[in-house]
Scaffold this active site. Structure first.
Site, PDB file in Angstrom:
ATOM      1  N   GLY A  42     -34.462   0.443 -32.766  1.00 47.72           N
ATOM      2  CA  GLY A  42     -34.627   0.148 -34.195  1.00 47.72           C
ATOM      3  C   GLY A  42     -33.430   0.440 -35.080  1.00 47.72           C
ATOM      4  N   ASP A  98     -34.235   4.585 -37.690  1.00 50.42           N
ATOM      5  CA  ASP A  98     -34.663   3.492 -38.570  1.00 50.42           C
ATOM      6  C   ASP A  98     -35.737   3.983 -39.539  1.00 50.42           C
ATOM      7  OD1 ASP A  98     -36.551   3.768 -36.528  1.00 50.42           O
ATOM      8  OD2 ASP A  98     -36.783   1.629 -36.152  1.00 50.42           O
ATOM      9  N   ASP A 101     -41.867   8.221 -39.624  1.00 49.81           N
ATOM     10  CA  ASP A 101     -43.242   7.936 -40.051  1.00 49.81           C
ATOM     11  C   ASP A 101     -44.073   9.216 -39.908  1.00 49.81           C
ATOM     12  OD1 ASP A 101     -45.619   6.623 -40.693  1.00 49.81           O
ATOM     13  OD2 ASP A 101     -45.829   5.629 -38.761  1.00 49.81           O
ATOM     14  N   THR A 102     -44.752   9.403 -38.773  1.00 52.17           N
ATOM     15  CA  THR A 102     -45.520  10.639 -38.591  1.00 52.17           C
ATOM     16  C   THR A 102     -44.592  11.848 -38.434  1.00 52.17           C
ATOM     17  OG1 THR A 102     -45.575  10.434 -36.183  1.00 52.17           O
ATOM     18  CG2 THR A 102     -47.375   9.392 -37.403  1.00 52.17           C
ATOM     19  N   GLY A 103     -43.388  11.594 -37.923  1.00 55.09           N
ATOM     20  CA  GLY A 103     -42.427  12.671 -37.682  1.00 55.09           C
ATOM     21  C   GLY A 103     -42.435  13.146 -36.238  1.00 55.09           C
ATOM     22  N   THR A 105     -41.533  11.545 -33.404  1.00 51.32           N
ATOM     23  CA  THR A 105     -40.317  11.199 -32.663  1.00 51.32           C
ATOM     24  C   THR A 105     -39.147  12.089 -33.075  1.00 51.32           C
ATOM     25  OG1 THR A 105     -41.092   8.906 -32.623  1.00 51.32           O
ATOM     26  CG2 THR A 105     -38.793   9.290 -32.020  1.00 51.32           C
ATOM     27  N   LYS A 129     -41.058   7.184 -44.487  1.00 53.54           N
ATOM     28  CA  LYS A 129     -42.446   6.826 -44.811  1.00 53.54           C
ATOM     29  C   LYS A 129     -43.275   8.097 -44.747  1.00 53.54           C
ATOM     30  CE  LYS A 129     -44.463   3.595 -42.258  1.00 53.54           C
ATOM     31  NZ  LYS A 129     -44.816   2.415 -41.425  1.00 53.54           N
ATOM     32  N   ASP A 157     -38.850  -3.692 -35.794  1.00 53.51           N
ATOM     33  CA  ASP A 157     -39.627  -4.746 -35.149  1.00 53.51           C
ATOM     34  C   ASP A 157     -41.123  -4.593 -35.309  1.00 53.51           C
ATOM     35  OD1 ASP A 157     -39.828  -2.429 -33.359  1.00 53.51           O
ATOM     36  OD2 ASP A 157     -40.775  -3.829 -31.968  1.00 53.51           O
ATOM     37  N   ARG A 163     -36.460  -8.194 -35.690  1.00 49.57           N
ATOM     38  CA  ARG A 163     -35.332  -7.261 -35.836  1.00 49.57           C
ATOM     39  C   ARG A 163     -34.144  -7.924 -36.527  1.00 49.57           C
ATOM     40  NH1 ARG A 163     -36.447  -2.664 -32.727  1.00 49.57           N
ATOM     41  NH2 ARG A 163     -37.535  -3.025 -30.780  1.00 49.57           N
TER      42      ARG A 163
HETATM   43  P1  IMP Z   1     -42.929   8.496 -35.849  1.00 54.36           P
HETATM   44  O1  IMP Z   1     -42.740   9.172 -34.530  1.00 54.36           O
HETATM   45  O2  IMP Z   1     -44.379   8.283 -36.190  1.00 54.36           O
HETATM   46  O3  IMP Z   1     -42.192   9.197 -36.977  1.00 54.36           O
HETATM   47  O4  IMP Z   1     -42.388   7.020 -35.727  1.00 54.36           O
HETATM   48  C1  IMP Z   1     -41.072   6.796 -35.501  1.00 54.36           C
HETATM   49  C2  IMP Z   1     -40.782   5.451 -34.908  1.00 54.36           C
HETATM   50  O5  IMP Z   1     -41.876   4.542 -34.913  1.00 54.36           O
HETATM   51  C3  IMP Z   1     -39.702   4.803 -35.745  1.00 54.36           C
HETATM   52  O6  IMP Z   1     -38.433   5.220 -35.306  1.00 54.36           O
HETATM   53  C4  IMP Z   1     -39.967   3.348 -35.496  1.00 54.36           C
HETATM   54  O7  IMP Z   1     -39.284   2.937 -34.338  1.00 54.36           O
HETATM   55  C5  IMP Z   1     -41.453   3.260 -35.292  1.00 54.36           C
HETATM   56  N1  IMP Z   1     -42.085   2.881 -36.572  1.00 54.36           N
HETATM   57  C6  IMP Z   1     -42.836   3.654 -37.387  1.00 54.36           C
HETATM   58  N2  IMP Z   1     -43.240   2.985 -38.472  1.00 54.36           N
HETATM   59  C7  IMP Z   1     -42.725   1.734 -38.346  1.00 54.36           C
HETATM   60  C8  IMP Z   1     -42.761   0.562 -39.178  1.00 54.36           C
HETATM   61  O8  IMP Z   1     -43.340   0.495 -40.266  1.00 54.36           O
HETATM   62  N3  IMP Z   1     -42.081  -0.525 -38.694  1.00 54.36           N
HETATM   63  C9  IMP Z   1     -41.409  -0.518 -37.522  1.00 54.36           C
HETATM   64  N4  IMP Z   1     -41.339   0.558 -36.735  1.00 54.36           N
HETATM   65  C10 IMP Z   1     -41.991   1.676 -37.133  1.00 54.36           C
HETATM   66 MG    MG Z   2     -37.242   4.077 -33.907  1.00 52.81          MG
END
Ligand code: IMP
Ligand code: MG
Length: 171
Positions: A42, A98, A101-103, A105, A129, A157, A163
Protein backbone atom coordinates in the site's frame (compact mmCIF):
# COMPACT_ATOMS: atom_id res chain seq x y z
CA UNK A 1 -19.10 -2.27 -2.75
CA UNK A 2 -20.38 -1.70 -6.26
CA UNK A 3 -20.41 2.11 -6.17
CA UNK A 4 -17.70 3.98 -8.01
CA UNK A 5 -14.75 5.79 -6.39
CA UNK A 6 -15.31 9.30 -5.09
CA UNK A 7 -12.36 11.66 -4.72
CA UNK A 8 -11.79 12.86 -1.15
CA UNK A 9 -8.24 14.25 -1.48
CA UNK A 10 -7.02 15.38 -4.90
CA UNK A 11 -3.57 14.57 -6.23
CA UNK A 12 -2.71 18.29 -5.98
CA UNK A 13 -3.57 18.32 -2.27
CA UNK A 14 -1.62 15.07 -1.77
CA UNK A 15 1.47 16.54 -3.43
CA UNK A 16 1.29 19.73 -1.34
CA UNK A 17 1.01 17.76 1.93
CA UNK A 18 3.85 15.39 1.00
CA UNK A 19 6.09 18.35 0.19
CA UNK A 20 5.35 19.71 3.69
CA UNK A 21 6.10 16.35 5.31
CA UNK A 22 9.32 16.07 3.29
CA UNK A 23 10.43 19.52 4.40
CA UNK A 24 9.69 18.70 8.06
CA UNK A 25 11.52 15.35 7.87
CA UNK A 26 14.48 17.00 6.10
CA UNK A 27 14.82 19.37 9.08
CA UNK A 28 14.24 16.72 11.76
CA UNK A 29 16.75 14.23 10.28
CA UNK A 30 19.60 16.55 9.36
CA UNK A 31 22.85 14.75 10.36
CA UNK A 32 21.01 11.44 10.90
CA UNK A 33 21.30 8.10 9.12
CA UNK A 34 17.75 8.08 7.79
CA UNK A 35 16.19 4.92 6.41
CA UNK A 36 12.66 4.99 5.03
CA UNK A 37 10.99 1.58 5.37
CA UNK A 38 7.93 1.40 3.15
CA UNK A 39 5.28 -1.14 4.10
CA UNK A 40 4.28 -3.08 0.97
CA UNK A 41 2.21 -2.93 -0.97
CA UNK A 42 0.00 0.00 0.00
CA UNK A 43 2.76 2.51 0.78
CA UNK A 44 4.79 2.11 -2.41
CA UNK A 45 3.49 5.24 -4.16
CA UNK A 46 3.50 7.38 -1.02
CA UNK A 47 7.07 6.30 -0.21
CA UNK A 48 8.24 7.06 -3.75
CA UNK A 49 6.87 10.61 -3.57
CA UNK A 50 7.91 11.19 0.06
CA UNK A 51 11.48 10.08 -0.64
CA UNK A 52 11.76 12.63 -3.43
CA UNK A 53 10.40 15.37 -1.15
CA UNK A 54 13.17 14.75 1.40
CA UNK A 55 16.38 16.62 0.74
CA UNK A 56 18.75 14.23 2.56
CA UNK A 57 21.10 11.39 1.69
CA UNK A 58 18.74 8.65 2.81
CA UNK A 59 18.30 4.91 2.30
CA UNK A 60 15.09 3.12 1.30
CA UNK A 61 13.98 -0.42 2.05
CA UNK A 62 10.75 -2.39 2.17
CA UNK A 63 8.91 -4.71 4.51
CA UNK A 64 5.83 -6.76 3.82
CA UNK A 65 3.49 -8.35 6.30
CA UNK A 66 0.38 -10.43 5.81
CA UNK A 67 -2.59 -10.36 8.10
CA UNK A 68 -5.38 -12.84 8.25
CA UNK A 69 -8.76 -11.21 7.82
CA UNK A 70 -11.22 -10.15 5.17
CA UNK A 71 -10.57 -7.49 2.55
CA UNK A 72 -11.45 -4.48 4.68
CA UNK A 73 -10.21 -5.24 8.19
CA UNK A 74 -7.00 -6.42 9.80
CA UNK A 75 -7.24 -9.41 12.10
CA UNK A 76 -4.96 -9.83 15.07
CA UNK A 77 -2.62 -12.33 13.41
CA UNK A 78 0.26 -10.85 11.46
CA UNK A 79 3.25 -12.55 9.90
CA UNK A 80 6.32 -11.27 8.13
CA UNK A 81 6.43 -12.15 4.42
CA UNK A 82 9.36 -9.95 3.35
CA UNK A 83 12.05 -8.61 5.68
CA UNK A 84 14.09 -5.45 5.03
CA UNK A 85 17.49 -6.25 3.52
CA UNK A 86 19.77 -3.42 4.58
CA UNK A 87 21.54 -3.39 7.96
CA UNK A 88 19.42 -1.27 10.30
CA UNK A 89 21.82 -1.21 13.25
CA UNK A 90 22.41 2.37 14.38
CA UNK A 91 20.09 3.77 11.69
CA UNK A 92 17.25 6.26 12.11
CA UNK A 93 14.16 4.49 10.82
CA UNK A 94 10.90 5.99 9.64
CA UNK A 95 8.22 3.40 8.94
CA UNK A 96 6.19 4.64 5.96
CA UNK A 97 2.59 3.35 6.02
CA UNK A 98 -0.40 3.98 3.78
CA UNK A 99 -3.08 3.79 6.47
CA UNK A 100 -3.16 3.22 10.20
CA UNK A 101 -6.60 1.90 11.04
CA UNK A 102 -7.00 -0.37 14.10
CA UNK A 103 -3.28 0.02 14.80
CA UNK A 104 -2.66 -3.74 14.84
CA UNK A 105 -0.18 -3.73 11.95
CA UNK A 106 1.86 -0.74 13.11
CA UNK A 107 2.05 -2.11 16.66
CA UNK A 108 3.47 -5.36 15.28
CA UNK A 109 5.93 -3.39 13.10
CA UNK A 110 7.09 -1.26 16.04
CA UNK A 111 7.89 -4.43 17.98
CA UNK A 112 9.70 -5.91 14.99
CA UNK A 113 11.88 -2.83 14.47
CA UNK A 114 12.54 -2.44 18.20
CA UNK A 115 14.53 -5.69 17.89
CA UNK A 116 16.72 -4.40 15.04
CA UNK A 117 18.96 -2.21 17.25
CA UNK A 118 18.17 0.92 15.28
CA UNK A 119 19.14 4.23 16.78
CA UNK A 120 15.62 5.67 16.51
CA UNK A 121 12.19 4.73 15.22
CA UNK A 122 9.36 6.97 14.04
CA UNK A 123 6.14 6.46 12.12
CA UNK A 124 4.85 8.31 9.08
CA UNK A 125 1.43 7.50 7.64
CA UNK A 126 -0.37 9.00 4.69
CA UNK A 127 -3.78 8.41 6.27
CA UNK A 128 -4.68 8.21 9.94
CA UNK A 129 -8.09 6.58 10.47
CA UNK A 130 -8.86 6.80 14.19
CA UNK A 131 -12.47 5.57 14.22
CA UNK A 132 -11.62 1.89 14.64
CA UNK A 133 -8.34 2.27 16.58
CA UNK A 134 -7.90 -0.48 19.17
CA UNK A 135 -4.17 -0.09 19.90
CA UNK A 136 -2.55 2.96 21.39
CA UNK A 137 -0.25 4.31 18.68
CA UNK A 138 1.94 7.39 18.68
CA UNK A 139 2.18 8.60 15.07
CA UNK A 140 4.93 11.13 14.37
CA UNK A 141 3.99 12.29 10.86
CA UNK A 142 0.42 12.23 9.50
CA UNK A 143 -0.56 13.16 5.98
CA UNK A 144 -4.32 13.28 6.42
CA UNK A 145 -6.73 12.32 9.20
CA UNK A 146 -9.72 10.79 7.43
CA UNK A 147 -12.74 8.93 8.71
CA UNK A 148 -14.72 8.44 5.52
CA UNK A 149 -15.07 4.71 5.27
CA UNK A 150 -12.92 2.54 3.05
CA UNK A 151 -10.13 4.37 1.25
CA UNK A 152 -8.58 3.48 -2.09
CA UNK A 153 -6.22 5.01 -4.63
CA UNK A 154 -2.70 6.44 -4.44
CA UNK A 155 -1.35 2.96 -3.64
CA UNK A 156 -4.28 1.78 -1.53
CA UNK A 157 -6.43 -1.09 -2.70
CA UNK A 158 -9.70 -2.91 -2.41
CA UNK A 159 -9.05 -6.55 -3.37
CA UNK A 160 -5.84 -5.46 -5.18
CA UNK A 161 -7.68 -2.97 -7.41
CA UNK A 162 -7.60 0.82 -7.52
CA UNK A 163 -3.96 1.26 -6.39
CA UNK A 164 -3.25 3.25 -9.57
CA UNK A 165 -5.90 5.94 -8.98
CA UNK A 166 -3.91 9.22 -8.66
CA UNK A 167 -6.24 10.75 -6.03
CA UNK A 168 -7.22 9.46 -2.59
CA UNK A 169 -10.77 8.14 -3.00
CA UNK A 170 -13.48 6.39 -1.08
CA UNK A 171 -15.68 3.55 -2.22
P1 IMP B 1 -4.58 -1.84 10.82
O1 IMP B 1 -3.68 -2.97 11.18
O2 IMP B 1 -6.02 -2.10 11.16
O3 IMP B 1 -4.11 -0.51 11.39
O4 IMP B 1 -4.62 -1.73 9.24
C1 IMP B 1 -3.50 -1.41 8.55
C2 IMP B 1 -3.54 -1.83 7.12
O5 IMP B 1 -4.81 -2.25 6.64
C3 IMP B 1 -3.17 -0.63 6.28
O6 IMP B 1 -1.77 -0.52 6.17
C4 IMP B 1 -3.84 -0.95 4.98
O7 IMP B 1 -2.98 -1.74 4.19
C5 IMP B 1 -5.06 -1.73 5.37
N1 IMP B 1 -6.22 -0.81 5.43
C6 IMP B 1 -6.87 -0.36 6.52
N2 IMP B 1 -7.86 0.47 6.20
C7 IMP B 1 -7.84 0.57 4.85
C8 IMP B 1 -8.61 1.33 3.90
O8 IMP B 1 -9.53 2.09 4.20
N3 IMP B 1 -8.26 1.16 2.59
C9 IMP B 1 -7.25 0.35 2.19
N4 IMP B 1 -6.50 -0.35 3.04
C10 IMP B 1 -6.79 -0.25 4.36
MG1 MG C 1 -0.66 -1.33 4.49
Amino acid sequence: MDNSPEIIVTQTQVKKRIDELGEQISKDYKDCQLVLIAVLKGAFIFAADLARAINLNLEIDFIRVASYGDATTTSGTIRLTKAPEIDLKGKDIIIVEDIIDTGTTITWLEQYFAEQKASSLKICTLVDKTERRTEEVNIDYVGFSLNEGFIIGYGMDYNERFRNLPDICTL
